[in-house]
Design a protein around this motif. Structure first.
Motif, PDB file in Angstrom:
ATOM      1  N   GLU A  22      26.749   8.036 -13.139  1.00 51.19           N
ATOM      2  CA  GLU A  22      26.816   9.389 -12.575  1.00 51.19           C
ATOM      3  C   GLU A  22      25.517   9.678 -11.843  1.00 51.19           C
ATOM      4  N   PRO A  23      25.574  10.567 -10.845  1.00 45.41           N
ATOM      5  CA  PRO A  23      24.390  10.806 -10.005  1.00 45.41           C
ATOM      6  C   PRO A  23      23.157  11.167 -10.816  1.00 45.41           C
ATOM      7  N   ALA A  24      23.345  11.914 -11.924  1.00 45.60           N
ATOM      8  CA  ALA A  24      22.191  12.389 -12.685  1.00 45.60           C
ATOM      9  C   ALA A  24      21.352  11.239 -13.259  1.00 45.60           C
ATOM     10  N   LEU A  25      21.984  10.052 -13.411  1.00 46.37           N
ATOM     11  CA  LEU A  25      21.225   8.906 -13.950  1.00 46.37           C
ATOM     12  C   LEU A  25      20.117   8.489 -12.997  1.00 46.37           C
ATOM     13  N   PHE A  26      20.345   8.755 -11.713  1.00 43.90           N
ATOM     14  CA  PHE A  26      19.425   8.229 -10.700  1.00 43.90           C
ATOM     15  C   PHE A  26      18.463   9.314 -10.253  1.00 43.90           C
ATOM     16  N   ASN A  27      17.889  10.004 -11.215  1.00 45.75           N
ATOM     17  CA  ASN A  27      16.968  11.086 -10.849  1.00 45.75           C
ATOM     18  C   ASN A  27      15.554  10.542 -10.700  1.00 45.75           C
ATOM     19  N   VAL A  28      14.649  11.420 -10.391  1.00 46.72           N
ATOM     20  CA  VAL A  28      13.293  10.977 -10.036  1.00 46.72           C
ATOM     21  C   VAL A  28      12.591  10.259 -11.193  1.00 46.72           C
ATOM     22  N   MET A  29      12.974  10.588 -12.452  1.00 47.72           N
ATOM     23  CA  MET A  29      12.290   9.932 -13.567  1.00 47.72           C
ATOM     24  C   MET A  29      12.521   8.415 -13.561  1.00 47.72           C
ATOM     25  N   LEU A  30      13.703   8.020 -13.095  1.00 48.30           N
ATOM     26  CA  LEU A  30      13.977   6.587 -13.005  1.00 48.30           C
ATOM     27  C   LEU A  30      12.992   5.925 -12.030  1.00 48.30           C
ATOM     28  N   GLY A  81       0.783  -1.229   0.000  1.00 46.17           N
ATOM     29  CA  GLY A  81       0.000   0.000   0.000  1.00 46.17           C
ATOM     30  C   GLY A  81       0.815   1.280   0.000  1.00 46.17           C
ATOM     31  N   SER A  82       2.134   1.176  -0.178  1.00 43.42           N
ATOM     32  CA  SER A  82       2.959   2.385  -0.137  1.00 43.42           C
ATOM     33  C   SER A  82       3.445   2.744  -1.531  1.00 43.42           C
ATOM     34  N   ILE A  83       3.263   3.993  -1.902  1.00 45.62           N
ATOM     35  CA  ILE A  83       3.734   4.461  -3.192  1.00 45.62           C
ATOM     36  C   ILE A  83       5.044   5.194  -2.974  1.00 45.62           C
ATOM     37  N   SER A  84       6.129   4.597  -3.482  1.00 46.40           N
ATOM     38  CA  SER A  84       7.451   5.199  -3.288  1.00 46.40           C
ATOM     39  C   SER A  84       7.916   5.853  -4.574  1.00 46.40           C
ATOM     40  N   PHE A  85       8.368   7.089  -4.432  1.00 45.11           N
ATOM     41  CA  PHE A  85       8.990   7.771  -5.561  1.00 45.11           C
ATOM     42  C   PHE A  85      10.507   7.787  -5.385  1.00 45.11           C
ATOM     43  N   GLY A  86      11.015   6.891  -4.549  1.00 44.99           N
ATOM     44  CA  GLY A  86      12.427   6.983  -4.211  1.00 44.99           C
ATOM     45  C   GLY A  86      13.223   5.706  -4.410  1.00 44.99           C
ATOM     46  N   GLN A  87      12.672   4.741  -5.146  1.00 45.34           N
ATOM     47  CA  GLN A  87      13.407   3.476  -5.287  1.00 45.34           C
ATOM     48  C   GLN A  87      14.724   3.651  -6.053  1.00 45.34           C
ATOM     49  N   GLN A  88      14.824   4.712  -6.858  1.00 44.99           N
ATOM     50  CA  GLN A  88      16.072   4.949  -7.582  1.00 44.99           C
ATOM     51  C   GLN A  88      17.240   5.154  -6.620  1.00 44.99           C
ATOM     52  N   ALA A  89      16.955   5.574  -5.385  1.00 49.56           N
ATOM     53  CA  ALA A  89      18.033   5.785  -4.409  1.00 49.56           C
ATOM     54  C   ALA A  89      18.744   4.467  -4.107  1.00 49.56           C
ATOM     55  N   TYR A  90      17.959   3.395  -3.971  1.00 47.70           N
ATOM     56  CA  TYR A  90      18.558   2.105  -3.608  1.00 47.70           C
ATOM     57  C   TYR A  90      19.301   1.517  -4.805  1.00 47.70           C
TER      58      TYR A  90
END
Ligand SMILES: Nc1ncnc2c1ncn2[C@@H]1O[C@H](COP(=O)(O)OP(=O)(O)OP(=O)(O)O)[C@@H](O)[C@H]1O
Ligand SMILES: [Mg+2]
Lengths: 242, 302
Positions: free
Chosen positions: B214-222, B29-38
C-alpha cells in the motif's frame, strides 16, 4: 595559440564578462591580473567549457572551443588548475594524479603510468605521500598536486587560476619556479593572479581585467608596478585614483 | 532455519537494495530523500505485471526495475544541477508525489474470477506469484541474496573502473572533475538511473514476498532509513550500506529489549556515528587499510 574574442558570460542576468578579448601566445607566459570579482575565474571556466559563453569566441590553434564540452577541450590540449578547488580530498594522491589523465585512462595505460612516474620525479614530495588522501596534504603540496594532475593531461596550454592563493611566500616562490620551468619546457601558460609582484617577474605579457572588461594589455614594465598592484588589488582607474 | 530467521534475513536483503541505491547517489555527492519512490514504482510495476498480466516473475521484476530506473533518470535531468538541501528537498517532493499518485491509482481487472489490482490507499493485494508457483521462503531468500550479490559485486567492480573514479570525483567536487573532461551531467544521470534500478529490484522482491503493498509503506521514513544505512555503514565500499542494514534490522529490530524503542535507539546511533565517524564505519581509510592487509596476507599465503 589561444585567442579569446569578445566573450560575454553571464550568471542569470548579471554579465560577469562584458566582451573580453585577449590572447595567450605559444610558448609564453601570459598573465591576467585583476581585483576580486573582476571575472578572472569566470573567464577560466568559460575557456575550459565549464561555463558557457553567451557571445564571443575562444579559439585554440584556430579551432573554436565555445560550445564544445570540456572533454573535447581537454583533448585539444587545454588543462585548467582551478582556483581553490584543487584536489579531490578523500581520494588518494595517486588516484588524483591518475584522474588527470581521465580521458585516456582506458586506452593508454602504459602512457598514463609513464606520465605518473614523470610527475613523481618532478614533485618528489608527492611520491612520499602517494597513498595518502589528498586532503591531508599541506596547501602548497595540494597546489603541486593540482599542477601535476593537470600535467597528466599532457596539455599544450596550462591555465592556472591564482596558484599563490593562501600560500606562504616561500611556497609561492616554489610554485612560480615550477611555472617557469614548465614554460621553459614548452608549455604555454595562462596565469591568473592577484600577486602582481610575483606574476610580473615571470610574465611575458599581461592583461588587467576590471569589472568584466580588459582595461590594459602590455609587457611588464609598460606600467609602473605600483599602479599594476593597485589596480590588481583594488580595481579602479589606476594612477588617477592615487 | 526458522521461519523467523528467514523472515529477518529476507528483510535485511530487500532493504539492502534501498540502502545501496542511496549509496550510489551518496558516492556522487547527492543526498536523496526519495529513493523509496523507485522502490514503490517497481513494487507496483512488477506486481501489476505478475498478478494482473500473468507475466513470469523475472520479466515482471525486470519491468519494474526498468520503470524505476527510467523514472530516476527522468528526475535526474532537471535535478542534476541541484546540490545539498535543494536536491534533498526535490527528491523528497518527487517521492511524496509518487506516493500520492499511488493513493489515487485504482485499476482492477478480472483475473480468473477475482478482481485484482491496486485500489488506491487500500493498497494492492494478492501479488501471489511465489505462492502460486510453490516458491518456498528459503528459495526466495536465496533469490534475494543472489541478486544482492550480483549488485554488490557489480558495484564493487564498477568502483575500480574509470566510471567509478569519475563518480567519486563528482562526489568530491564537480568543477575539477568537469575540468578534467568528465561529463558530469551524463555521469549523474547514469548514477541516478542505476540507483533507481537497484531500488527497483528491492521493491519488486518486496512486493512479491509480502504479497500486499500500500502507498503508506513507501513513506519518507523508508527513504530516510535507506540513506542512514549508507551513512552508518560507510561510503568506502558498497559493503558499507549492508553493514548499516544488518545493524538496524538484524540487531535493533531483532533484539527484544529494544522493542518499542527501536527508532529512538536507531536515531541515537545515527547521530552518534555521524559525530565520531562522519563517513561511516567502513570509510575510505578503513577500506584502504583492510584491502592492504588482505593483499599482504595474500602474499604471505603464496
Ligand atoms: N555562481 C555565480 N552566480 C552568480 N554570480 C557569480 C557566480 N560566480 C561568480 N559570480 C559573480 O561574477 C563576478 C566575477 O566573479 P569571478 O569569480 O569570476 O571573479 P574573480 O575575478 O575570479 O575574483 P577572485 O579574485 O575573488 O577570485 C563577481 O561579481 C561574482 O560575484
Ligand atoms: Mg577567482
Amino acid at each position: 595559440m589561444l585567442v579569446i574574442e569578445n566573450i560575454v558570460t553571464a550568471y542569470g542576468k548579471i554579465e560577469a564578462l562584458r566582451g573580453v578579448s585577449m590572447e595567450a601566445q605559444e610558448g609564453r607566459i601570459t598573465c591576467l591580473l585583476g581585483p576580486n570579482g573582476a571575472g578572472k575565474t569566470t573567464l577560466m571556466y568559460t575557456v575550459a567549457g565549464i561555463l558557457h559563453a553567451r557571445r564571443g569566441s575562444v579559439r585554440l590553434q584556430g579551432q573554436e572551443l565555445v560550445g564544445k564540452p570540456s572533454s573535447e577541450i581537454v583533448r585539444r590540449g587545454l588543462a585548467l588548475v582551478p582556483e581553490n578547488r584543487l584536489t579531490f580530498p578523500e581520494v588518494s594522491v595517486r588516484e588524483n594524479l591518475i584522474a588527470g589523465a581521465y580521458l585516456r585512462l582506458t586506452r593508454d595505460k602504459a602512457g598514463v603510468a609513464e606520465d605518473l612516474e614523470r610527475q613523481l620525479v618532478r614533485f618528489p614530495r608527492l611520491r612520499e605521500r602517494i597513498n595518502q588522501d589528498a586532503g591531508t596534504l599541506s596547501g602548497g603540496e595540494q597546489q603541486m598536486l593540482a599542477v601535476a594532475r593537470a600535467l597528466m593531461a599532457r596539455p599544450r596550454i596550462l591555465l592556472m587560476d591564482e596558484p599563490s592563493l593562501g600560500l606562504a611566500p616561500l611556497v609561492v616562490e616554489e610554485i612560480f619556479r615550477t611555472i617557469h620551468e614548465l614554460n621553459a619546457e614548452g608549455v604555454t601558460v595562462l596565469l591568473v593572479e592577484q600577486n602582481a609582484h610575483m606574476a610580473l617577474q615571470i610574465a611575458h605579457h599581461f592583461y588587467l581585467l576590471e569589472q568584466g572588461r580588459i582595461t590594459f594589455s602590455g609587457v611588464p614594465g609598460a606600467l609602473q608596478e605600483d599602479e599594476v598592484i593597485h589596480r590588481a588589488y583594488l580595481g579602479g582607474s589606476g594612477a588617477s585614483s592615487h | 532455519m526458522s521461519d523467523y530467521l528467514i523472515g529477518v534475513l529476507s528483510n535485511i536483503g530487500m532493504i539492502a537494495f534501498l540502502a545501496l541505491s542511496a549509496y550510489v547517489l551518496l558516492v556522487t555527492g547527492s543526498i536523496s530523500f526519495g529513493q523509496q519512490a523507485y522502490f514503490a514504482i517497481s513494487a507496483y510495476g512488477s506486481g501489476i505485471a505478475t498478478a494482473m498480466w500473468g507475466w513470469p516473475l523475472w520479466l515482471g521484476m525486470l519491468w519494474g526495475a526498468a520503470l524505476a530506473g527510467l523514472a530516476a533518470a527522468l528526475v535526474a535531468v532537471p535535478t542534476a544541477r541541484l546540490h545539498g538541501l535543494y536536491f534533498a528537498v526535490a527528491t523528497l517532493a518527487f517521492a511524496e508525489m509518487v506516493r500520492l499518485l499511488l493513493q489515487m491509482l485504482t485499476w482492477q481487472i478480472d483475473v480468473d474470477g477475482t478482481l485484482i489490482g491496486p485500489m488506491g490507499s487500500e493498497g494492492f493485494r494478492e501479488i501471489r506469484y511465489i505462492y502460486a508457483h510453490d516458491i518456498s521462503a528459503v528459495q526466495f531468500m536465496l533469490l534475494i541474496y543472489g541478486l544482492l550479490g550480483l549488485v554488490v559485486g557489480g558495484l564493487t567492480l564498477m568502483e575500480r573502473t574509470r566510471l567509478g573514479l569519475a563518480l567519486r570525483m563528482i562526489g568530491e567536487d564537480e568543477i575539477p572533475a568537469e575540468a578534467l573532461g568528465v561529463n558530469v551531467a551524463a555521469c549523474k544521470i547514469f548514477a541516478a538511473a542505476l540507483s533507481g534500478i537497484i531500488a527497483g529490484i528491492g521493491g519488486a522482491l518486496y512486493a512479491h514476498l509480502i504479497t500486499y503493498i500500500e502507498p503508506a509503506l513507501f513513506n519518507v521514513m523508508l527513504g530516510v532509513h535507506g540513506l542512514a544505512y549508507g551513512l552508518i555503514g560507510g561510503l568506502g565500499t558498497a559493503v558499507g550500506p549492508l553493514l548499516g542494514v544488518v545493524l538496524d534490522i538484524g540487531f535493533l529490530e531483532s533484539v527484544r529489549a529494544f522493542a518499542g524503542y527501536r527508532m529512538i535507539v536507531f536515531g541515537g546511533l545515527v547521530a552518534l556515528l555521524l559525530i565520531v565517524r562522519p563517513r561511516g564505519l567502513l570509510d575510505e581509510v578503513t577500506v584502504h587499510r583492510i584491502v592492504r592487509r588482505l593483499i599482504r596476507s595474500d602474499h604471505v599465503a603464496h
